[in-house]
Scaffold this motif. Structure first.
Motif, PDB file in Angstrom:
ATOM      1  N   GLU A   1      -0.931   4.654  16.450  1.00  8.87           N
ATOM      2  CA  GLU A   1      -0.916   5.415  15.008  1.00  8.87           C
ATOM      3  C   GLU A   1      -0.134   6.371  15.070  1.00  8.87           C
ATOM      4  O   GLU A   1       0.849   6.655  14.117  1.00  8.87           O
ATOM      5  CB  GLU A   1      -2.329   5.849  14.530  1.00  8.87           C
TER       6      GLU A   1
ATOM      7  N   LEU B   1       3.282   7.173  12.929  1.00 13.69           N
ATOM      8  CA  LEU B   1       3.511   8.189  11.895  1.00 13.69           C
ATOM      9  C   LEU B   1       4.826   8.907  12.349  1.00 13.69           C
ATOM     10  O   LEU B   1       5.294   9.792  11.432  1.00 13.69           O
ATOM     11  CB  LEU B   1       2.307   9.469  12.180  1.00 13.69           C
TER      12      LEU B   1
ATOM     13  N   LYS C   1       1.385   5.399   6.394  1.00 12.80           N
ATOM     14  CA  LYS C   1       1.153   6.566   7.017  1.00 12.80           C
ATOM     15  C   LYS C   1      -0.131   7.598   6.516  1.00 12.80           C
ATOM     16  O   LYS C   1      -0.832   8.168   7.181  1.00 12.80           O
ATOM     17  CB  LYS C   1       2.468   7.491   7.039  1.00 12.80           C
ATOM     18  N   GLN C   2      -0.173   7.626   5.068  1.00 13.44           N
ATOM     19  CA  GLN C   2      -1.144   8.174   4.427  1.00 13.44           C
ATOM     20  C   GLN C   2      -2.496   7.614   4.867  1.00 13.44           C
ATOM     21  O   GLN C   2      -3.576   8.474   5.168  1.00 13.44           O
ATOM     22  CB  GLN C   2      -0.890   8.121   3.035  1.00 13.44           C
TER      23      GLN C   2
ATOM     24  N   LYS D   1      -3.310   9.063   8.533  1.00 12.99           N
ATOM     25  CA  LYS D   1      -3.660  10.350   8.274  1.00 12.99           C
ATOM     26  C   LYS D   1      -5.004  10.496   7.785  1.00 12.99           C
ATOM     27  O   LYS D   1      -5.631  11.453   8.420  1.00 12.99           O
ATOM     28  CB  LYS D   1      -2.592  11.138   7.276  1.00 12.99           C
TER      29      LYS D   1
END
Length: 102
Positions: free
Chosen positions: A63, A67, A86-87, A90
């Protein structure tokens, strides 16, 4: 008249006490087997937990690597999906960090 009748058999003959401390060899053997199985089960549980932790760590690394993916050379449609993923990553990391604080 009944001289051919044998005495009643009340189960198998008892095994003599072969070990000090009042337990028979078969009881000691059973206890050793039970202990060995318990130790093997505990070792398997520890191995399972170690593998699960390794898998979680590898997922976190993947992960983090994702990113770092650049979207500057991608068309808008591809960049949108990369940014969307990516969001999600996060948000998951924020939730995971919140769980560690508890």
């Amino acid at each position: 008249m009944h001289d051919h009748v044998r005495p009643a058999n009340h189960g198998p003959p008892r095994k003599p006490n072969l070990t000090p401390g009042g337990s028979s060899a078969s009881t000691q053997f059973g206890e050793l087997m039970e202990q060995e199985l318990r130790l093997k089960r505990e070792a398997a549980e520890r191995a399972f937990e170690a593998k699960a932790e390794k898998d979680r760590t590898l997922m976190r690394l993947e992960e983090l690597r994702f990113l770092a993916t650049s979207t500057k050379d991608l068309d808008d449609d591809d960049a949108y999906w990369i940014k969307k993923q990516k969001q999600l990553i996060k948000n998951k990391m924020r939730n995971d960090l919140g769980d560690e604080d508890e």
